[in-house]
Design a protein around this motif. Structure first.
Motif, mmCIF file in Angstrom:
data_model
loop_
_atom_site.group_PDB
_atom_site.id
_atom_site.type_symbol
_atom_site.label_atom_id
_atom_site.label_comp_id
_atom_site.label_asym_id
_atom_site.label_seq_id
_atom_site.Cartn_x
_atom_site.Cartn_y
_atom_site.Cartn_z
ATOM 1 N N ARG A 182 0.829 -1.214 0.000
ATOM 2 C CA ARG A 182 0.000 0.000 0.000
ATOM 3 C C ARG A 182 0.858 1.256 0.000
ATOM 4 O O ARG A 182 0.678 2.158 0.819
ATOM 5 C CB ARG A 182 -0.960 0.002 1.194
ATOM 6 N N LEU A 183 1.785 1.290 -0.936
ATOM 7 C CA LEU A 183 2.723 2.402 -1.042
ATOM 8 C C LEU A 183 2.487 3.201 -2.304
ATOM 9 O O LEU A 183 1.959 2.702 -3.296
ATOM 10 C CB LEU A 183 4.167 1.877 -1.064
ATOM 11 N N GLY A 184 2.898 4.454 -2.276
ATOM 12 C CA GLY A 184 2.989 5.278 -3.468
ATOM 13 C C GLY A 184 4.451 5.587 -3.717
ATOM 14 O O GLY A 184 5.224 5.738 -2.766
ATOM 15 N N MET A 185 4.859 5.649 -4.987
ATOM 16 C CA MET A 185 6.263 5.883 -5.327
ATOM 17 C C MET A 185 6.386 7.089 -6.255
ATOM 18 O O MET A 185 5.631 7.223 -7.222
ATOM 19 C CB MET A 185 6.859 4.655 -6.004
ATOM 20 N N VAL A 186 7.365 7.960 -5.947
ATOM 21 C CA VAL A 186 7.694 9.091 -6.808
ATOM 22 C C VAL A 186 9.198 9.034 -7.054
ATOM 23 O O VAL A 186 9.994 9.015 -6.101
ATOM 24 C CB VAL A 186 7.314 10.435 -6.159
ATOM 25 N N PHE A 187 9.591 9.015 -8.333
ATOM 26 C CA PHE A 187 10.985 8.821 -8.692
ATOM 27 C C PHE A 187 11.617 10.120 -9.196
ATOM 28 O O PHE A 187 10.927 11.074 -9.573
ATOM 29 C CB PHE A 187 11.118 7.738 -9.772
ATOM 30 N N GLN A 188 12.933 10.118 -9.244
ATOM 31 C CA GLN A 188 13.683 11.278 -9.726
ATOM 32 C C GLN A 188 13.374 11.566 -11.196
ATOM 33 O O GLN A 188 13.268 12.719 -11.600
ATOM 34 C CB GLN A 188 15.182 11.030 -9.545
ATOM 35 N N ASP A 189 13.194 10.515 -12.004
ATOM 36 C CA ASP A 189 13.010 10.694 -13.450
ATOM 37 C C ASP A 189 11.543 10.640 -13.869
ATOM 38 O O ASP A 189 11.228 10.387 -15.033
ATOM 39 C CB ASP A 189 13.811 9.644 -14.212
ATOM 40 N N TYR A 190 10.620 10.876 -12.927
ATOM 41 C CA TYR A 190 9.176 10.969 -13.148
ATOM 42 C C TYR A 190 8.525 9.611 -13.451
ATOM 43 O O TYR A 190 7.455 9.327 -12.929
ATOM 44 C CB TYR A 190 8.811 11.952 -14.277
ATOM 45 N N ALA A 191 9.138 8.786 -14.318
ATOM 46 C CA ALA A 191 8.623 7.446 -14.644
ATOM 47 C C ALA A 191 7.188 7.479 -15.145
ATOM 48 O O ALA A 191 6.361 6.630 -14.785
ATOM 49 C CB ALA A 191 8.748 6.528 -13.420
ATOM 50 N N LEU A 192 6.867 8.454 -15.993
ATOM 51 C CA LEU A 192 5.544 8.512 -16.614
ATOM 52 C C LEU A 192 5.553 7.716 -17.913
ATOM 53 O O LEU A 192 6.569 7.662 -18.612
ATOM 54 C CB LEU A 192 5.166 9.969 -16.901
ATOM 55 N N TRP A 193 4.397 7.114 -18.252
ATOM 56 C CA TRP A 193 4.288 6.390 -19.507
ATOM 57 C C TRP A 193 4.200 7.417 -20.637
ATOM 58 O O TRP A 193 3.245 8.190 -20.702
ATOM 59 C CB TRP A 193 3.056 5.500 -19.507
ATOM 60 N N PRO A 194 5.173 7.433 -21.567
ATOM 61 C CA PRO A 194 5.207 8.493 -22.589
ATOM 62 C C PRO A 194 4.067 8.429 -23.591
ATOM 63 O O PRO A 194 3.714 9.452 -24.190
ATOM 64 C CB PRO A 194 6.560 8.277 -23.272
ATOM 65 N N HIS A 195 3.470 7.235 -23.784
ATOM 66 C CA HIS A 195 2.413 7.085 -24.787
ATOM 67 C C HIS A 195 1.024 7.324 -24.219
ATOM 68 O O HIS A 195 0.030 7.295 -24.959
ATOM 69 C CB HIS A 195 2.468 5.681 -25.398
ATOM 70 N N LEU A 196 0.931 7.548 -22.896
ATOM 71 C CA LEU A 196 -0.354 7.801 -22.253
ATOM 72 C C LEU A 196 -0.510 9.279 -21.931
ATOM 73 O O LEU A 196 0.463 9.956 -21.598
ATOM 74 C CB LEU A 196 -0.488 6.995 -20.959
#
Length: 375
Positions: free
Chosen positions: A98-112
């Motif tokens: 039950r965690l949320g994660m935020v990374f240095q490089d954002y880690a967003l899906w580029p096609h979404l």
């Protein structure tokens, strides 16, 4: 052999009700010990920062909490639930912590699109796409990104992408949010804006967070709780004000900010203060409770304790200016007192080559000269 945790199989002992409790965690990689008996307590609702230099074990500790690294020893409790206990063989998988994660490089899906990036973890929890997208839009509006909902991540600035990554983590209502140096890839102005944004949002929503950083200014300004990590151990933890004001060791004093560490000898002790000689002047200052007369110690002289302006009852020293850096709203001055004692201070003007400084002795701290672990 580790097994999935189940309610009936939890450790018989009742873990403390906190946001996070890390006890005796050790991690070994390729025969090298990365974490050694790490202990950390984060109160529920706190925005905690872990401060340490590169290689100190910050990201490894975050990975151990997330479940992507299995410790060789120790226990982990999140919101009172045992998610890892090496002794009894409990290891809850990452997706069940039950965690949320935020990374240095954002880690967003580029096609979404932005809204689909935020909705994706909600759909992973079997929420329908329409309701997940609706909830995502509410979150985006909350952080001022409603008009960018249908944009792709590439169309956003770094600060906007990091806001999307944050609301994606918050949207699933986690018990704990882990942030791995989320501001380090941003420029100075955007970093300050995101720091203020995180601070205000955490106060508004009251979520529990663990934010890893190597920047002491970021840790002190953002955190409501601070842990200092060095050599794979949490060497001190508490409120940012307490850790900065009363460092337990030279490592903590150096990691948490600028200032001078001056070798001194303790002459006498009266209650919580000790008497010592600084240059040609005898002063009494607050001190670590373990210091006794005759011991060698270090005096922590932070810039805010040294002033060009007269202070009532404060001892005065003659100083020689060594360097002065203009920083917009003030000057950062390096000076030398009698006996070769170097200090840093802030001044509204560039002082002359020789000038007087006043020492706020109640803002000075005497600590043991050797390493001392208080966490």
């Amino acid at each position: 052999m580790f097994r999935l945790i189940r309610q009936a199989a939890r450790d018989a002992s009742t873990p403390p009700t906190s946001g996070l409790d890390v006890s005796g965690v050790g991690v070994v990689r390729s025969g090298r010990r990365i974490l050694s008996d790490a202990n950390l307590y984060v109160p529920k609702g706190a925005y905690a920062c872990i401060l340490g230099v590169s290689g100190s074990g910050k990201s490894t500790l975050l990975s151990a909490i997330a479940g992507t690294v299995v410790p060789a020893a120790g226990r982990l409790h999140i919101s009172g639930r045992t998610v890892f206990d090496r002794r009894v063989g409990v290891c809850e998988p990452p997706e069940r912590r039950r965690l949320g994660m935020v990374f240095q490089d954002y880690a967003l899906w580029p096609h979404l699109t932005v809204v689909d990036n935020v909705a994706l973890p909600l759909m992973a929890r079997r929420e329908r796409r329409a309701s997940a997208r609706s909830a995502a839009r509410v979150w985006l509006a909350r952080v001022g990104l409603r008009d960018l909902a249908e944009q792709l991540p590439a169309a956003l600035s770094g600060g906007q992408q990091q806001r999307v990554a944050l609301v994606r983590a918050l949207a699933v209502e986690p018990e704990l949010i882990l942030l791995d140096e989320p501001l380090s890839a941003l420029d100075t102005t955007t970093r300050q804006e995101l720091r203020d944004f995180l601070r205000h949002l955490s106060r508004e929503l009251g979520f529990t967070a663990l934010h890893v950083t190597h920047d002491p200014h970021e840790a002190l300004a953002l955190g409501t709780y601070l842990a200092v990590l060095a050599d794979g151990r949490v060497i001190q933890q508490g409120t940012p004000e307490h850790v900065y004001r009363y460092p337990a060791s030279p490592d903590v004093a150096t990691l948490t900010g600028s200032g001078s560490l001056v070798p001194v000898r303790i002459l006498d002790r009266i209650g919580e203060q000790v008497k010592l000689r600084l240059g040609e002047i005898y002063i009494s200052v607050p001190a670590d409770s373990t210091l006794a007369p005759g011991e060698d110690a270090l005096l922590v002289l932070r810039p805010h304790a040294v002033s060009c302006l007269p202070l009532a009852g404060a001892p005065m020293f003659r100083a020689r200016r060594l360097d002065a850096q203009y920083q917009g709203d003030r000057w950062r001055v390096e000076a030398e007192l009698a006996g070769g004692i170097r200090v840093n201070l802030w001044s509204s003007v560039n002082p002359p080559s020789d000038f007087d400084v006043h020492l706020a002795t109640d803002q000075v701290w005497a600590m043991p000269a050797q390493k001392k672990y208080s966490a």
